[in-house]
Design a protein around this motif. Structure first.
Motif, PDB file in Angstrom:
ATOM      1  N   GLN A  10     -18.621   5.770  12.714  1.00 55.39           N
ATOM      2  CA  GLN A  10     -18.988   4.634  11.881  1.00 55.39           C
ATOM      3  C   GLN A  10     -18.104   4.595  10.651  1.00 55.39           C
ATOM      4  OE1 GLN A  10     -23.045   5.533  10.967  1.00 55.39           O
ATOM      5  NE2 GLN A  10     -23.741   5.443  13.090  1.00 55.39           N
ATOM      6  N   ARG A  29     -20.539  -2.609   6.861  1.00 54.07           N
ATOM      7  CA  ARG A  29     -20.012  -1.971   8.066  1.00 54.07           C
ATOM      8  C   ARG A  29     -18.716  -2.658   8.464  1.00 54.07           C
ATOM      9  NH1 ARG A  29     -23.140  -1.580  13.924  1.00 54.07           N
ATOM     10  NH2 ARG A  29     -21.538  -0.354  15.007  1.00 54.07           N
ATOM     11  N   GLU A 116     -16.867   5.403   3.674  1.00 50.71           N
ATOM     12  CA  GLU A 116     -17.537   6.522   4.337  1.00 50.71           C
ATOM     13  C   GLU A 116     -17.287   6.447   5.834  1.00 50.71           C
ATOM     14  OE1 GLU A 116     -21.801   8.398   3.691  1.00 50.71           O
ATOM     15  OE2 GLU A 116     -21.896   6.858   5.249  1.00 50.71           O
ATOM     16  N   GLY A 118     -18.423   8.242   9.356  1.00 47.22           N
ATOM     17  CA  GLY A 118     -19.544   9.042   9.830  1.00 47.22           C
ATOM     18  C   GLY A 118     -19.401   9.473  11.272  1.00 47.22           C
ATOM     19  N   PRO A 120     -22.220  10.959  13.523  1.00 43.73           N
ATOM     20  CA  PRO A 120     -23.647  11.322  13.520  1.00 43.73           C
ATOM     21  C   PRO A 120     -23.997  12.486  14.433  1.00 43.73           C
ATOM     22  CG  PRO A 120     -23.271   9.266  14.710  1.00 43.73           C
ATOM     23  CD  PRO A 120     -21.979   9.604  14.038  1.00 43.73           C
ATOM     24  N   TYR A 125     -20.685  13.200   7.411  1.00 43.63           N
ATOM     25  CA  TYR A 125     -20.421  11.932   6.751  1.00 43.63           C
ATOM     26  C   TYR A 125     -19.498  12.204   5.568  1.00 43.63           C
ATOM     27  CZ  TYR A 125     -24.251  10.070   9.550  1.00 43.63           C
ATOM     28  OH  TYR A 125     -25.059   9.689  10.596  1.00 43.63           O
ATOM     29  N   THR A 162     -25.820  13.724   5.663  1.00 43.29           N
ATOM     30  CA  THR A 162     -26.494  12.439   5.795  1.00 43.29           C
ATOM     31  C   THR A 162     -25.640  11.358   5.147  1.00 43.29           C
ATOM     32  OG1 THR A 162     -27.733  12.797   3.742  1.00 43.29           O
ATOM     33  CG2 THR A 162     -28.799  13.459   5.820  1.00 43.29           C
ATOM     34  N   SER A 163     -25.836  10.140   5.586  1.00 45.42           N
ATOM     35  CA  SER A 163     -25.049   9.035   5.067  1.00 45.42           C
ATOM     36  C   SER A 163     -25.420   8.723   3.624  1.00 45.42           C
ATOM     37  CB  SER A 163     -25.248   7.791   5.935  1.00 45.42           C
ATOM     38  OG  SER A 163     -24.580   6.677   5.376  1.00 45.42           O
TER      39      SER A 163
END
Length: 314
Positions: A10, A29, A116, A118, A120, A125, A162-163
């Protein structure tokens, strides 16, 4: 055991109010095809003598945070990268649109971003702050996917499990294609073009001061550059005569969708070198012009980019 995969990666981005400080909200996004954006810290081998043949432990060198993003040239998300490369646009239009965003070269102050990436599955992240666009480039051709490469310079990287971007806002992916492209010279369609390459560079000057955190203090834009290449089938002397005369022309690279979205990149004063013309066989003869753009005295700038979509503001 989970393994990181690019298919699940991401990327979210937001513009910073203060350089190097990620905003608490407002992330979007962003579509992307590949990323080399990362922090790197090499090791320096020990040079000390007197301890035998086996070397002593290495020490850490300076941290570098930069890389490239491969991004689609689309009607909405590409505006974020244009703002990062050229500065905030002048926007006209009323709800519900369409809106016209006009970007211009020559701004001394450019916005910075927080990005950022990511993964997951791990989870990992990585938040990159103080991100600025050093270079934006793409190629026009007859077929294939239309993507651009954004060369980025960041202040630093912070990794978390974590984001930190919250729930990013989404965008409609309305892609331009090479099929939608056109090239004009002084307002007239330019024929016999096989491919065209466009590169805009801010030539950022990294402020690499001594800091305990290993980050840079900033990145300042210097003299910009707009260069490219046009490969044509040799069918007339129009471009060759311009190159020989040393005069300039206006080149316009554009994309238009039937739904109304459009992107136009205009270089106002383009100079062409005199190229080598080779006959390499029975096929058609081609010529390649490595062009350079300069500040146009009439418009007062080197280039203008116009993006039309339904986004109210960037």
């Amino acid at each position: 055991m989970a393994r990181a995969q690019g298919a699940r990666s991401q990327l979210a981005a937001a513009f910073e109010t203060v350089y190097g400080t990620a905003p608490a909200s407002g992330f979007t996004r962003m579509p992307f095809a590949a990323s080399t954006l990362s922090a790197e810290q090499p090791l320096l081998s020990s040079e000390l003598l007197g301890y035998g043949r086996d070397p002593l432990a290495p020490i850490k060198d300076a941290i570098t945070s930069d890389g490239d993003l491969t991004i689609p040239i689309d009607a909405e998300a590409f505006g974020f990268w244009l703002k990062a490369a050229f500065g905030a646009p002048t926007t006209t239009g009323a709800s519900p649109g369409p809106y016209t965003h006009v970007f211009q070269s020559g701004n001394w102050t450019l916005p910075s971003m927080a990005i950022e990436t990511g993964m997951p599955e791990v989870p990992r992240y990585a938040m990159y702050t103080g991100v600025m666009v050093n270079q934006l480039s793409w190629t026009m051709q007859r077929s294939g996917l239309l993507t651009a490469i954004a060369q980025l310079v960041a202040q630093g990287e912070t990794v978390a499990s974590t984001s930190q971007a919250g729930t990013p806002a989404g965008l409609d992916l309305i892609r331009f294609g090479n099929f939608n492209g056109s090239i004009k010279r002084d307002g007239v369609p330019l024929g016999n073009v096989i491919s065209a390459q466009i590169t805009y560079a801010n030539n950022l000057d990294r402020i690499e001061t001594i800091r305990s955190d290993g980050m840079i203090d900033g990145a300042n834009p210097t003299i910009a550059a707009l260069t490219g290449q046009i490969e044509v089938r040799f069918a007339d002397m129009v471009l060759m005569n311009q190159a020989i005369a040393g005069t300039d022309c206006e080149l316009e690279f554009g994309y238009t969708l039937i739904s109304g979205e459009s992107l136009t990149f205009t270089a106002h004063a383009v100079y062409l070198p005199r190229p080598r013309v080779e006959i390499s066989g029975p096929q058609g003869v081609q010529a390649t012009f490595d062009w350079q753009a300069a500040r146009d005295p009439d418009t007062g700038r080197m280039c203008t980019i116009t993006l039309t979509n339904d986004i109210a503001s960037y």
